[in-house]
Design an enzyme around this catalytic site. Structure first.
Site, short mmCIF file in Angstrom:
data_model
loop_
_atom_site.label_atom_id
_atom_site.label_comp_id
_atom_site.label_asym_id
_atom_site.label_seq_id
_atom_site.Cartn_x
_atom_site.Cartn_y
_atom_site.Cartn_z
N GLN A 8 -0.41 -26.74 -10.86
CA GLN A 8 0.92 -26.46 -11.42
C GLN A 8 1.49 -25.19 -10.79
O GLN A 8 2.65 -25.15 -10.38
CB GLN A 8 0.78 -26.29 -12.94
CG GLN A 8 1.99 -25.67 -13.62
CD GLN A 8 1.85 -25.65 -15.13
OE1 GLN A 8 1.94 -26.67 -15.76
NE2 GLN A 8 1.65 -24.49 -15.72
N SER A 33 -5.30 -24.34 -24.95
CA SER A 33 -4.84 -24.76 -26.28
C SER A 33 -5.61 -25.99 -26.74
O SER A 33 -5.75 -26.25 -27.93
CB SER A 33 -3.34 -25.06 -26.25
OG SER A 33 -2.65 -23.90 -25.84
N GLY A 58 3.28 -23.27 -26.59
CA GLY A 58 2.81 -22.80 -27.90
C GLY A 58 1.31 -22.89 -28.04
O GLY A 58 0.58 -22.96 -27.04
N LYS A 88 -5.25 -20.96 -14.32
CA LYS A 88 -6.04 -22.06 -14.91
C LYS A 88 -5.42 -23.41 -14.53
O LYS A 88 -6.11 -24.37 -14.26
CB LYS A 88 -6.07 -21.86 -16.42
CG LYS A 88 -6.29 -23.07 -17.25
CD LYS A 88 -7.73 -23.22 -17.62
CE LYS A 88 -8.02 -24.32 -18.61
NZ LYS A 88 -7.01 -25.29 -18.85
N ASP A 89 -4.07 -23.48 -14.52
CA ASP A 89 -3.37 -24.69 -14.07
C ASP A 89 -3.00 -24.47 -12.60
O ASP A 89 -1.84 -24.25 -12.26
CB ASP A 89 -2.13 -24.94 -14.93
CG ASP A 89 -2.51 -25.28 -16.35
OD1 ASP A 89 -3.14 -26.32 -16.57
OD2 ASP A 89 -2.21 -24.47 -17.25
N HIS A 136 -2.68 -16.65 -23.20
CA HIS A 136 -1.23 -16.42 -23.21
C HIS A 136 -0.92 -14.93 -23.39
O HIS A 136 0.03 -14.41 -22.81
CB HIS A 136 -0.56 -17.21 -24.35
CG HIS A 136 -0.65 -18.70 -24.19
ND1 HIS A 136 -1.44 -19.48 -24.98
CD2 HIS A 136 -0.03 -19.54 -23.31
CE1 HIS A 136 -1.32 -20.75 -24.62
NE2 HIS A 136 -0.47 -20.82 -23.61
N GLY A 178 -0.42 -19.18 -15.52
CA GLY A 178 -1.86 -19.01 -15.41
C GLY A 178 -2.45 -19.75 -14.22
O GLY A 178 -2.04 -20.87 -13.90
N LEU A 232 -0.58 -20.53 -28.97
CA LEU A 232 -0.88 -19.38 -28.11
C LEU A 232 -2.26 -18.81 -28.40
O LEU A 232 -2.69 -18.74 -29.56
CB LEU A 232 0.19 -18.30 -28.32
CG LEU A 232 1.63 -18.76 -28.05
CD1 LEU A 232 2.61 -17.61 -28.29
CD2 LEU A 232 1.80 -19.31 -26.64
N HIS A 233 -2.94 -18.41 -27.34
CA HIS A 233 -4.28 -17.83 -27.46
C HIS A 233 -4.36 -16.60 -26.56
O HIS A 233 -3.35 -16.18 -25.97
CB HIS A 233 -5.35 -18.87 -27.12
CG HIS A 233 -5.10 -19.59 -25.82
ND1 HIS A 233 -5.10 -18.96 -24.60
CD2 HIS A 233 -4.80 -20.89 -25.56
CE1 HIS A 233 -4.85 -19.83 -23.65
NE2 HIS A 233 -4.64 -21.02 -24.20
O1 PAF Z 1 1.45 -24.65 -18.57
C1 PAF Z 1 2.14 -25.05 -19.52
O2 PAF Z 1 1.92 -24.67 -20.67
C2 PAF Z 1 3.29 -26.01 -19.26
O3 PAF Z 1 2.97 -26.91 -18.26
C3 PAF Z 1 4.61 -25.28 -18.96
C4 PAF Z 1 4.52 -24.48 -17.67
C5 PAF Z 1 4.98 -24.37 -20.11
C6 PAF Z 1 5.73 -26.31 -18.78
O4 PAF Z 1 5.92 -27.07 -19.92
#
Ligand code: PAF
Length: 292
Positions: free
Chosen positions: A153, A186, A31, A149-150, A37, A147, A33-34
């Site tokens: 991840q 965010s 959430g 950006k992460d 997103h 993204g 959101l910007h």
């Molecule tokens: O990148 C995020 O916003 C979170 O790590 C994700 C992938 C939604 C998992 O909670």
């Protein structure tokens, strides 16, 4: 087309079945959101017929001293963004609906989940992968968009999909930046004006590293060594450590994009220049993909 909001798993299954034929793209979010997103949702639409967005602040991925309690929750505004972007289903479950009270099994991010960002946030990537796998199982998308950006991840999600044979295609989306270079996040809404001025050093440092690597065609030398690239970036961060508020560096690394191990002198091809720092009470991350 109408947007359906599913606030529990049973409603999600119904909403998903009602989508009818066609490919489904999932955009997992927490959430707040910007524009970043929005770019994920637009990319998702290029890859599928229907877009599902999840909005869930996942408690599993926050450490005890992190910002779970104060993480921005802007659900009504998030729904408007999803509507404007043509999203068909928003899945916004409660933590109680997502996690069984006696849950036992979780995904481990392995050794790669314990380095770089993972070294500063123990257990974070286990929590991310666990919720992402659950979202994949619940939504059953053909494709999911995350993204760049992460970056760690994204790399770990690709690793999970490969290691566990998860039948979802992963698409990475470029980082969206403010005109002054600040990567959208965010958490940027926590920044005061003074914090924000200091925070700009992150993207400036990455640009300095990229320039040293010869990526801008102005100041750099193609074939620069990793240590030289890191020195160029570090000089900017050290200057910002003297700002008010100061930039407090957690890490600066030039890493292999697939493993997040530091790259050595012999490395050729893509490398991620990644940085994390605290500015006031806010922790920020950013990265840039370089070609060595
Ligand atoms: O990148 C995020 O916003 C979170 O790590 C994700 C992938 C939604 C998992 O909670």
């Amino acid at each position: 087309m109408d947007l359906t909001v599913a606030t529990d798993r049973a409603a999600l299954v119904k909403a998903r079945d009602a989508l009818g034929p066609g490919r489904i793209a999932l955009v997992p979010t927490m959430g707040a959101l910007h524009e970043g997103h929005r770019s994920l949702m637009r990319l998702a639409r290029e890859h599928a017929d229907h877009v599902v967005v999840s909005v869930f602040v996942n408690p599993l991925q926050f450490g005890p001293d992190e910002d779970f309690g104060r993480y921005p929750r802007t659900f009504d505004a998030d729904l408007r963004v999803c509507e404007e972007e043509g999203v068909r289903v928003v899945f916004a479950p409660s933590a109680e609906d997502m996690y069984l009270p006696d849950r036992q099994v979780a995904v481990s991010a392995g050794a790669m989940g314990g380095v770089v960002e993972g070294a500063f946030r123990p257990g974070h990537f286990d929590g991310v992968l666990t919720v992402v796998l659950k979202l994949f199982n619940l939504v059953q998308p053909h494709v999911a968009v995350f993204g760049q950006k992460d970056a760690q991840q994204l790399a770990l999600i690709r690793r999970m999909v490969a290691d566990l044979d998860v039948p979802v295609s992963i698409v990475g989306a470029p980082t969206v930046r403010e005109p002054d270079g600040l990567a959208l996040s965010s958490r940027n809404r926590y920044l005061s004006e003074a914090d924000r001025r200091t925070a700009l050093a992150l993207s400036r440092a990455l640009r300095a590293g990229a320039a040293r690597a010869g990526m801008t065609g102005t100041a750099g030398t193609a074939g620069a060594r990793p240590a030289e690239i890191l020195d160029a970036a570090r000089a900017v961060l050290e200057e910002a450590a003297r700002f008010d508020p100061p930039l407090l560096l957690d890490y600066l690394i030039l890493a292999d994009p697939a493993t997040f191990a530091p790259v050595g002198d012999g490395h050729r091809g893509e490398a991620i220049l990644a940085v994390a720092a605290k500015v006031g009470a806010t922790r920020l991350i950013d990265n840039m993909v370089l070609t060595l």
